[in-house]
Design an enzyme around this catalytic site. Structure first.
Site, short mmCIF file in Angstrom:
data_model
loop_
_atom_site.label_atom_id
_atom_site.label_comp_id
_atom_site.label_asym_id
_atom_site.label_seq_id
_atom_site.Cartn_x
_atom_site.Cartn_y
_atom_site.Cartn_z
N ARG A 90 0.86 -1.19 0.00
CA ARG A 90 0.00 0.00 0.00
C ARG A 90 0.89 1.23 0.00
O ARG A 90 1.70 1.41 0.92
CB ARG A 90 -0.91 -0.02 1.24
CG ARG A 90 -1.70 1.24 1.42
CD ARG A 90 -2.69 1.18 2.58
NE ARG A 90 -3.38 2.45 2.63
CZ ARG A 90 -3.23 3.38 3.59
NH1 ARG A 90 -2.46 3.15 4.63
NH2 ARG A 90 -3.87 4.52 3.49
N HIS A 134 -2.63 11.06 0.39
CA HIS A 134 -2.12 10.85 1.74
C HIS A 134 -1.47 12.17 2.18
O HIS A 134 -0.26 12.27 2.37
CB HIS A 134 -1.14 9.68 1.77
CG HIS A 134 -0.92 9.07 3.12
ND1 HIS A 134 -1.07 7.72 3.38
CD2 HIS A 134 -0.55 9.62 4.30
CE1 HIS A 134 -0.79 7.47 4.67
NE2 HIS A 134 -0.48 8.61 5.24
N GLU A 179 -7.27 8.82 5.93
CA GLU A 179 -7.52 9.47 7.22
C GLU A 179 -7.96 10.92 7.13
O GLU A 179 -7.24 11.83 7.59
CB GLU A 179 -6.27 9.38 8.10
CG GLU A 179 -5.85 7.99 8.46
CD GLU A 179 -4.79 7.96 9.58
OE1 GLU A 179 -4.34 9.03 10.01
OE2 GLU A 179 -4.45 6.86 10.01
N ASN A 306 -7.41 2.21 9.77
CA ASN A 306 -6.11 2.42 10.40
C ASN A 306 -6.36 2.49 11.90
O ASN A 306 -7.18 3.29 12.35
CB ASN A 306 -5.48 3.75 9.96
CG ASN A 306 -5.05 3.72 8.50
OD1 ASN A 306 -5.15 2.69 7.84
ND2 ASN A 306 -4.57 4.85 8.01
N TYR A 308 -4.32 2.15 15.85
CA TYR A 308 -3.08 2.01 16.61
C TYR A 308 -3.31 1.85 18.10
O TYR A 308 -2.45 1.42 18.83
CB TYR A 308 -2.22 3.26 16.40
CG TYR A 308 -1.67 3.38 15.00
CD1 TYR A 308 -0.41 2.87 14.69
CD2 TYR A 308 -2.39 3.97 13.97
CE1 TYR A 308 0.12 2.97 13.41
CE2 TYR A 308 -1.88 4.08 12.68
CZ TYR A 308 -0.62 3.57 12.41
OH TYR A 308 -0.10 3.66 11.15
N GLU A 365 -3.50 0.12 8.26
CA GLU A 365 -2.33 0.54 9.03
C GLU A 365 -2.47 0.07 10.46
O GLU A 365 -3.55 0.18 11.06
CB GLU A 365 -2.18 2.08 9.08
CG GLU A 365 -1.67 2.71 7.83
CD GLU A 365 -1.52 4.23 7.95
OE1 GLU A 365 -1.28 4.72 9.07
OE2 GLU A 365 -1.65 4.90 6.92
C1 FCB Z 1 -1.19 7.46 10.45
C2 FCB Z 1 -0.74 7.97 9.09
C3 FCB Z 1 0.59 7.44 8.66
C4 FCB Z 1 1.57 7.36 9.80
C5 FCB Z 1 0.96 6.65 10.99
C6 FCB Z 1 1.90 6.48 12.15
O1 FCB Z 1 -2.09 8.37 11.01
O2 FCB Z 1 -1.70 7.63 8.12
O3 FCB Z 1 1.04 8.23 7.58
O4 FCB Z 1 2.02 8.61 10.12
O5 FCB Z 1 -0.18 7.33 11.41
#
Ligand code: FCB
Length: 458
Positions: A90, A134, A179, A306, A308, A365
């Site tokens: 990607r 992006h 995002e 995405n 985290y 992500e």
């Molecule tokens: C996301 C972004 C990516 C990277 C990660 C850590 O928000 O899409 O570009 O910075 O965080």
């Protein structure tokens, strides 16, 4: 940072992971974070080129001017993907590389770069997943108001159509935006990302509305330019927990969640904005014309998620009238200060499947930052924390798949250490280390473990 990796049976847990047959394993990057060559071959200026020149906005004063030099070293990137045995990559097209001023004809040299990359990937048997935006808006469009200007949505749809017409014969998977929450709010409400505007809720909502409109206008044009291709959008979803049962905290968490998740999901999947947020932010809304939300709500082939971390939210003073505060409960945190909470991935997938039912879900992500890493004697970075993070989050994906959620792929963030926006080069996220002096790439322990998981699943 978690130091408790010694007791974690990394190899056993990695070997025990079972993802459905045909599951897609990939790695993700973004143009500005890796390409460098910011003035090469007719590339136009983007808002990240200009933003990074402002003193003090990037913690280490760096920029993407060289980054990983992928503009020249893309064969090395493909070699890393091959070394891990990944089936998908990607990456994003730099809008200002493709179409320097954000309108008119495409730049042949920019296009030729992506042609080479895509052909190289296909030769290596790696499926390209291409993101059209992006975060690197052409500066010329910013000068005309950027994402505050409705016209930018039209410009994006034109660019998308041209880009897809040029390379869509070889690309099956298109993403409109990466995002919109992050670039909408961090770029226009908080001012921590390009274009650096600190306009609070009014700015975040205006940028987000026009970005979503851009997505809606682009989808049918992409489909017309590449019949049969899959089209989706990538959202950063958050699992939000209230800081306590107190009604003030519960309400604040709901307001935060409304802006982070439902604003985008309701528009994209239901053709409406959430009533509670419209009411709360009345007076701060951009012009939302009749038919806009219907335009945003296009049939999609997949939703990219995405994710985290989770967000623990209580009442506070941030971004009035959202009035929330982020709370950091005791736990393990990464170098970006994000809580490690592996359960987030399962909860986010369950939530979006239950409430919005996208046909296919992809984790586009997920990954973790460490403090800067020093390679060991053989030049190899030993990063068991990152390997553990990947395994624990993939376990959540496997559980969701077992429970019937149509999650079909997982892209690790990120292929190699790169320019992490306002954090510069201080918080590496890569599966591979990049030597800043030579640009040599070398897989870390986490990259090797991830590659073994990908191979086991075939
Ligand atoms: C996301 C972004 C990516 C990277 C990660 C850590 O928000 O899409 O570009 O910075 O965080």
């Amino acid at each position: 940072m978690s130091k408790a990796t010694d007791a974690f049976p990394l190899e056993e847990r990695a070997a025990a992971l079972r993802l459905p047959e045909g599951f897609i394993f990939g790695a993700a990057t973004a143009a500005y974070q890796i390409e460098g060559a910011i003035r090469a071959d007719g590339k136009g200026e983007s808002i990240w080129d200009s933003f990074t020149r402002r003193p003090g906005v990037i913690v280490d004063g760096s920029s993407g001017e060289v980054a990983c030099d992928s503009y020249h070293r893309w064969p090395d990137d493909i070699a890393l993907l091959r070394e891990m045995g990944l089936g998908a990559y990607r990456f994003s097209l730099g809008w200002a590389r493709m179409q320097p001023g954000g309108q008119g004809a495409l730049n042949p040299a920019g296009l030729a770069y992506y042609d080479r990359l895509i052909d190289g990937l296909l030769e290596a048997g790696i499926d390209p997943y291409v993101t059209l935006y992006h975060w690197d808006l052409p500066q010329d469009l910013q000068d005309k108001g950027g994402w505050y200007n409705r016209e930018t949505s039209e410009r994006f749809a034109d660019y998308a159509e041209k880009a897809v017409a040029a390379i869509g014969d070889r690309v099956q998977h298109w993403t409109t935006l990466n995002e919109p929450w992050t670039f909408g709010w961090f770029g226009h409400a908080y001012g921590e990302d390009a274009p650096g505007l600190k306009d609070g809720v009014k700015g975040g909502l205006a940028a987000s509305h026009h970005a979503l409109l851009a997505h809606g206008l682009a989808v049918p044009r992409i489909r017309a330019a590449a019949p049969g291709a899959e089209v989706g959008i990538v959202l950063d979803l958050n699992v939000v927990s209230p800081a306590s049962d107190a009604p003030d905290d519960v309400e604040a968490a709901k307001r935060f969640e409304g802006v982070q998740n439902r604003w985008y999901l309701d528009a994209v999947f239901r053709g409406e904005y959430p009533e509670d947020i419209l009411e709360l932010c009345a007076g701060l809304l951009p012009e939302i014309r009749e038919g806009d939300t219907a335009t945003i709500c296009q049939p999609l082939d997949y939703l990219g998620v995405n994710i985290y971390r989770r967000s623990v939210i209580g009442a506070g003073a941030e971004l009035p009238p959202l009035n929330f505060a982020r709370v950091n409960p005791p736990g393990c945190y990464t170098a970006t200060g994000w809580e490690i909470w592996p359960r987030c991935i399962r909860d986010a997938l369950d939530f979006v499947h239950r409430e919005y039912g996208p046909k296919t879900l992809l984790i586009t992500e997920n990954g973790m930052a460490t403090p800067p890493e020093v390679p060991g004697p053989q030049g190899k970075v030993h990063d068991p924390e990152r390997a553990r993070y990947l395994v624990e989050h993939l376990e959540g994906v496997a559980e969701a798949a077992c429970a019937g959620v149509p999650v079909k792929g997982y892209f690790a963030w990120t292929l190699m250490d790169n320019f992490e926006w306002a954090s510069g080069y201080t918080v590496p996220f890569g599966l591979a280390h990049v030597d800043p002096a030579t640009q040599d790439r070398q897989l870390k322990l986490s990259g090797e473990v991830f590659g073994r998981i990908a191979r086991n699943t075939r």
